[in-house]
Scaffold this motif. Structure first.
Motif, PDB file in Angstrom:
ATOM      1  N   LEU A  48       0.829  -1.204   0.000  1.00 52.26           N
ATOM      2  CA  LEU A  48       0.000   0.000   0.000  1.00 52.26           C
ATOM      3  C   LEU A  48       0.867   1.258   0.000  1.00 52.26           C
ATOM      4  O   LEU A  48       0.544   2.237  -0.687  1.00 52.26           O
ATOM      5  N   TYR A  49       1.960   1.245   0.745  1.00 54.51           N
ATOM      6  CA  TYR A  49       2.866   2.396   0.764  1.00 54.51           C
ATOM      7  C   TYR A  49       3.366   2.709  -0.649  1.00 54.51           C
ATOM      8  O   TYR A  49       3.355   3.863  -1.092  1.00 54.51           O
ATOM      9  N   LEU A  50       3.770   1.667  -1.380  1.00 55.10           N
ATOM     10  CA  LEU A  50       4.235   1.861  -2.751  1.00 55.10           C
ATOM     11  C   LEU A  50       3.102   2.309  -3.659  1.00 55.10           C
ATOM     12  O   LEU A  50       3.309   3.129  -4.567  1.00 55.10           O
TER      13      LEU A  50
ATOM     14  N   CYS B 141       0.115   6.807  -6.597  1.00 51.71           N
ATOM     15  CA  CYS B 141      -0.969   7.796  -6.526  1.00 51.71           C
ATOM     16  C   CYS B 141      -0.405   9.208  -6.554  1.00 51.71           C
ATOM     17  O   CYS B 141      -0.917  10.083  -7.264  1.00 51.71           O
ATOM     18  N   GLN B 142       0.636   9.451  -5.785  1.00 54.49           N
ATOM     19  CA  GLN B 142       1.257  10.773  -5.741  1.00 54.49           C
ATOM     20  C   GLN B 142       1.773  11.177  -7.114  1.00 54.49           C
ATOM     21  O   GLN B 142       1.599  12.323  -7.555  1.00 54.49           O
TER      22      GLN B 142
ATOM     23  N   VAL C 119      -6.090  12.399  -2.304  1.00 54.65           N
ATOM     24  CA  VAL C 119      -6.724  11.558  -1.281  1.00 54.65           C
ATOM     25  C   VAL C 119      -7.087  10.228  -1.928  1.00 54.65           C
ATOM     26  O   VAL C 119      -7.841  10.190  -2.901  1.00 54.65           O
ATOM     27  N   ALA C 120      -6.515   9.145  -1.404  1.00 49.14           N
ATOM     28  CA  ALA C 120      -6.812   7.815  -1.939  1.00 49.14           C
ATOM     29  C   ALA C 120      -7.962   7.207  -1.159  1.00 49.14           C
ATOM     30  O   ALA C 120      -7.953   7.199   0.082  1.00 49.14           O
TER      31      ALA C 120
ATOM     32  N   VAL D 298      -2.604  11.300   0.794  1.00 49.16           N
ATOM     33  CA  VAL D 298      -1.434  10.673   0.177  1.00 49.16           C
ATOM     34  C   VAL D 298      -0.132  11.351   0.601  1.00 49.16           C
ATOM     35  O   VAL D 298       0.806  10.694   1.064  1.00 49.16           O
ATOM     36  N   ASP D 299      -0.026  12.664   0.431  1.00 51.04           N
ATOM     37  CA  ASP D 299       1.220  13.358   0.766  1.00 51.04           C
ATOM     38  C   ASP D 299       1.556  13.209   2.245  1.00 51.04           C
ATOM     39  O   ASP D 299       2.716  12.971   2.611  1.00 51.04           O
TER      40      ASP D 299
END
Length: 203
Positions: free
Chosen positions: A128-130, A135-136, A142-143, A183-184
Protein backbone atom coordinates in the motif's frame (compact mmCIF):
# COMPACT_ATOMS: atom_id res chain seq x y z
CA UNK A 1 11.71 -8.01 6.24
CA UNK A 2 13.02 -8.60 2.72
CA UNK A 3 13.25 -5.79 0.18
CA UNK A 4 10.13 -5.37 -1.96
CA UNK A 5 9.37 -3.54 -5.17
CA UNK A 6 6.51 -2.93 -7.57
CA UNK A 7 6.97 -3.95 -11.18
CA UNK A 8 4.70 -3.71 -14.18
CA UNK A 9 3.62 -7.17 -15.38
CA UNK A 10 5.71 -8.59 -18.22
CA UNK A 11 5.84 -11.83 -20.17
CA UNK A 12 8.71 -13.11 -18.03
CA UNK A 13 6.42 -13.22 -14.99
CA UNK A 14 3.78 -15.45 -16.62
CA UNK A 15 4.57 -18.65 -14.72
CA UNK A 16 4.63 -16.80 -11.41
CA UNK A 17 1.32 -15.08 -12.16
CA UNK A 18 -0.40 -18.40 -12.91
CA UNK A 19 0.98 -19.94 -9.70
CA UNK A 20 -0.22 -16.86 -7.80
CA UNK A 21 -3.79 -17.42 -8.99
CA UNK A 22 -3.61 -21.16 -8.37
CA UNK A 23 -2.60 -20.58 -4.76
CA UNK A 24 -5.71 -18.48 -4.12
CA UNK A 25 -7.91 -21.14 -5.71
CA UNK A 26 -6.28 -23.91 -3.67
CA UNK A 27 -6.76 -21.92 -0.47
CA UNK A 28 -10.37 -21.05 -1.30
CA UNK A 29 -9.47 -17.41 -0.76
CA UNK A 30 -10.98 -14.33 -2.39
CA UNK A 31 -8.65 -12.45 -4.71
CA UNK A 32 -8.60 -8.67 -5.17
CA UNK A 33 -6.47 -6.05 -6.86
CA UNK A 34 -5.31 -8.19 -9.77
CA UNK A 35 -6.52 -6.08 -12.68
CA UNK A 36 -8.72 -8.87 -14.03
CA UNK A 37 -5.91 -11.46 -14.14
CA UNK A 38 -8.28 -14.09 -12.76
CA UNK A 39 -10.33 -13.72 -15.97
CA UNK A 40 -7.24 -14.27 -18.15
CA UNK A 41 -5.62 -17.28 -16.49
CA UNK A 42 -5.28 -19.05 -19.85
CA UNK A 43 -4.49 -15.89 -21.85
CA UNK A 44 -1.66 -14.05 -20.12
CA UNK A 45 -0.69 -12.24 -23.33
CA UNK A 46 -4.26 -11.03 -23.66
CA UNK A 47 -4.11 -9.77 -20.09
CA UNK A 48 -0.94 -7.80 -20.81
CA UNK A 49 -2.73 -6.22 -23.78
CA UNK A 50 -5.66 -5.37 -21.50
CA UNK A 51 -3.34 -3.68 -18.99
CA UNK A 52 -1.76 -1.58 -21.74
CA UNK A 53 -5.25 -0.45 -22.79
CA UNK A 54 -6.21 0.21 -19.16
CA UNK A 55 -3.36 2.69 -18.74
CA UNK A 56 -4.64 4.92 -21.56
CA UNK A 57 -8.36 4.35 -21.06
CA UNK A 58 -10.42 7.52 -21.49
CA UNK A 59 -12.58 7.81 -18.37
CA UNK A 60 -16.30 7.16 -18.80
CA UNK A 61 -19.11 5.80 -16.68
CA UNK A 62 -18.12 2.23 -17.54
CA UNK A 63 -14.32 2.28 -17.37
CA UNK A 64 -11.48 4.40 -15.97
CA UNK A 65 -7.69 4.37 -16.52
CA UNK A 66 -5.76 2.14 -14.13
CA UNK A 67 -2.34 0.69 -13.36
CA UNK A 68 -1.69 -2.83 -12.07
CA UNK A 69 1.57 -4.00 -10.49
CA UNK A 70 3.20 -7.10 -9.10
CA UNK A 71 4.77 -6.83 -5.63
CA UNK A 72 8.06 -8.73 -5.85
CA UNK A 73 10.21 -10.00 -3.00
CA UNK A 74 13.90 -10.61 -3.66
CA UNK A 75 14.87 -14.14 -2.68
CA UNK A 76 17.95 -14.87 -0.65
CA UNK A 77 20.97 -16.26 -2.48
CA UNK A 78 20.36 -19.68 -0.94
CA UNK A 79 16.70 -19.63 -1.99
CA UNK A 80 17.28 -18.91 -5.68
CA UNK A 81 20.62 -20.68 -6.18
CA UNK A 82 18.97 -23.58 -8.01
CA UNK A 83 15.98 -21.64 -9.38
CA UNK A 84 15.37 -19.57 -12.45
CA UNK A 85 13.69 -16.76 -10.50
CA UNK A 86 15.53 -14.45 -8.13
CA UNK A 87 12.29 -12.76 -7.08
CA UNK A 88 8.95 -14.11 -5.88
CA UNK A 89 5.57 -12.60 -6.67
CA UNK A 90 4.07 -12.05 -3.22
CA UNK A 91 1.30 -9.55 -3.94
CA UNK A 92 -0.52 -7.36 -6.41
CA UNK A 93 -2.09 -3.93 -6.45
CA UNK A 94 -4.37 -2.12 -8.87
CA UNK A 95 -4.79 1.64 -8.82
CA UNK A 96 -7.60 3.50 -10.55
CA UNK A 97 -6.10 6.77 -11.69
CA UNK A 98 -9.44 8.56 -12.06
CA UNK A 99 -12.80 7.80 -10.46
CA UNK A 100 -16.17 7.99 -12.17
CA UNK A 101 -19.38 8.64 -10.23
CA UNK A 102 -19.86 4.96 -9.40
CA UNK A 103 -16.32 4.47 -8.09
CA UNK A 104 -16.55 7.61 -5.96
CA UNK A 105 -19.32 5.79 -4.11
CA UNK A 106 -18.25 2.16 -4.37
CA UNK A 107 -14.74 0.80 -4.90
CA UNK A 108 -12.37 3.75 -4.63
CA UNK A 109 -8.84 3.99 -5.99
CA UNK A 110 -6.88 0.98 -4.72
CA UNK A 111 -7.36 -2.77 -4.56
CA UNK A 112 -4.66 -5.16 -3.37
CA UNK A 113 -3.90 -8.75 -2.46
CA UNK A 114 -1.15 -10.84 -0.87
CA UNK A 115 -0.82 -14.53 -1.74
CA UNK A 116 -2.07 -16.75 1.11
CA UNK A 117 1.35 -18.26 1.92
CA UNK A 118 2.90 -14.79 2.34
CA UNK A 119 0.32 -13.16 4.61
CA UNK A 120 0.93 -11.79 8.12
CA UNK A 121 4.49 -10.76 7.25
CA UNK A 122 3.83 -7.02 6.83
CA UNK A 123 4.11 -7.13 3.05
CA UNK A 124 0.75 -5.54 2.34
CA UNK A 125 1.67 -2.40 4.27
CA UNK A 126 4.65 -1.96 1.97
CA UNK A 127 2.38 -2.81 -0.96
CA UNK A 128 0.00 0.00 0.00
CA UNK A 129 2.87 2.40 0.76
CA UNK A 130 4.24 1.86 -2.75
CA UNK A 131 0.75 2.23 -4.23
CA UNK A 132 0.48 5.61 -2.51
CA UNK A 133 3.72 6.64 -4.22
CA UNK A 134 2.10 5.80 -7.54
CA UNK A 135 -0.97 7.80 -6.53
CA UNK A 136 1.26 10.77 -5.74
CA UNK A 137 2.91 10.52 -9.16
CA UNK A 138 -0.52 10.73 -10.78
CA UNK A 139 -1.66 13.68 -8.66
CA UNK A 140 -4.14 11.76 -6.50
CA UNK A 141 -4.34 13.75 -3.28
CA UNK A 142 -6.72 11.56 -1.28
CA UNK A 143 -6.81 7.81 -1.94
CA UNK A 144 -10.11 6.07 -1.27
CA UNK A 145 -10.19 2.35 -0.40
CA UNK A 146 -13.00 -0.04 0.50
CA UNK A 147 -12.94 -3.31 2.43
CA UNK A 148 -15.46 -5.70 3.93
CA UNK A 149 -16.03 -4.95 7.59
CA UNK A 150 -15.06 -8.56 8.33
CA UNK A 151 -11.66 -8.12 6.64
CA UNK A 152 -9.83 -6.99 9.73
CA UNK A 153 -6.38 -7.43 8.18
CA UNK A 154 -7.16 -5.10 5.28
CA UNK A 155 -8.56 -2.46 7.60
CA UNK A 156 -5.42 -2.66 9.74
CA UNK A 157 -3.29 -2.15 6.64
CA UNK A 158 -5.23 0.99 5.70
CA UNK A 159 -5.04 2.40 9.23
CA UNK A 160 -1.30 1.65 9.36
CA UNK A 161 -0.84 4.11 6.48
CA UNK A 162 -3.04 6.80 8.03
CA UNK A 163 -6.39 5.63 6.69
CA UNK A 164 -9.49 7.10 8.34
CA UNK A 165 -12.87 5.41 8.03
CA UNK A 166 -15.22 7.94 6.47
CA UNK A 167 -18.23 5.82 5.57
CA UNK A 168 -19.91 2.47 6.05
CA UNK A 169 -22.50 1.07 3.66
CA UNK A 170 -24.40 -2.08 2.84
CA UNK A 171 -23.64 -3.91 -0.40
CA UNK A 172 -25.91 -6.91 -0.66
CA UNK A 173 -25.19 -9.07 2.39
CA UNK A 174 -21.85 -7.37 3.03
CA UNK A 175 -21.08 -4.32 5.14
CA UNK A 176 -18.35 -2.29 3.44
CA UNK A 177 -16.10 0.29 5.09
CA UNK A 178 -14.67 3.22 3.14
CA UNK A 179 -11.26 4.58 4.17
CA UNK A 180 -9.55 7.77 3.02
CA UNK A 181 -5.78 8.37 3.06
CA UNK A 182 -4.13 11.77 2.62
CA UNK A 183 -1.43 10.67 0.18
CA UNK A 184 1.22 13.36 0.77
CA UNK A 185 0.78 13.27 4.54
CA UNK A 186 1.02 9.46 4.66
CA UNK A 187 4.14 9.30 2.51
CA UNK A 188 5.83 11.97 4.61
CA UNK A 189 4.85 10.45 7.95
CA UNK A 190 5.65 6.83 7.16
CA UNK A 191 8.71 7.18 4.90
CA UNK A 192 11.17 6.29 7.66
CA UNK A 193 9.10 3.25 8.57
CA UNK A 194 8.72 1.73 5.10
CA UNK A 195 11.45 3.07 2.79
CA UNK A 196 13.96 0.67 4.32
CA UNK A 197 11.92 -2.23 2.93
CA UNK A 198 11.65 -0.79 -0.59
CA UNK A 199 13.99 -1.62 -3.45
CA UNK A 200 12.14 0.36 -6.11
CA UNK A 201 8.87 1.22 -7.83
CA UNK A 202 7.92 2.24 -11.38
CA UNK A 203 7.77 5.91 -12.36
Amino acid sequence: MEKLRLVRPEKKYEKQAVKYLEEFLAAGSKIHGVGGLDQYKDDYDGWLEKLAADRVQVPNEERVPSETFFLMKRLSRESHMFQEDVERLVGMVSIRLVLNDNLWNFGGHIGYSIRPSEREKGYNKVNLYLALKVCQNYGIEVALLDCDRSNIGSAKTMRALGGKMVRQYQLGDIVVQRYAIDVDAALCKYASQYDKFVSGYPD
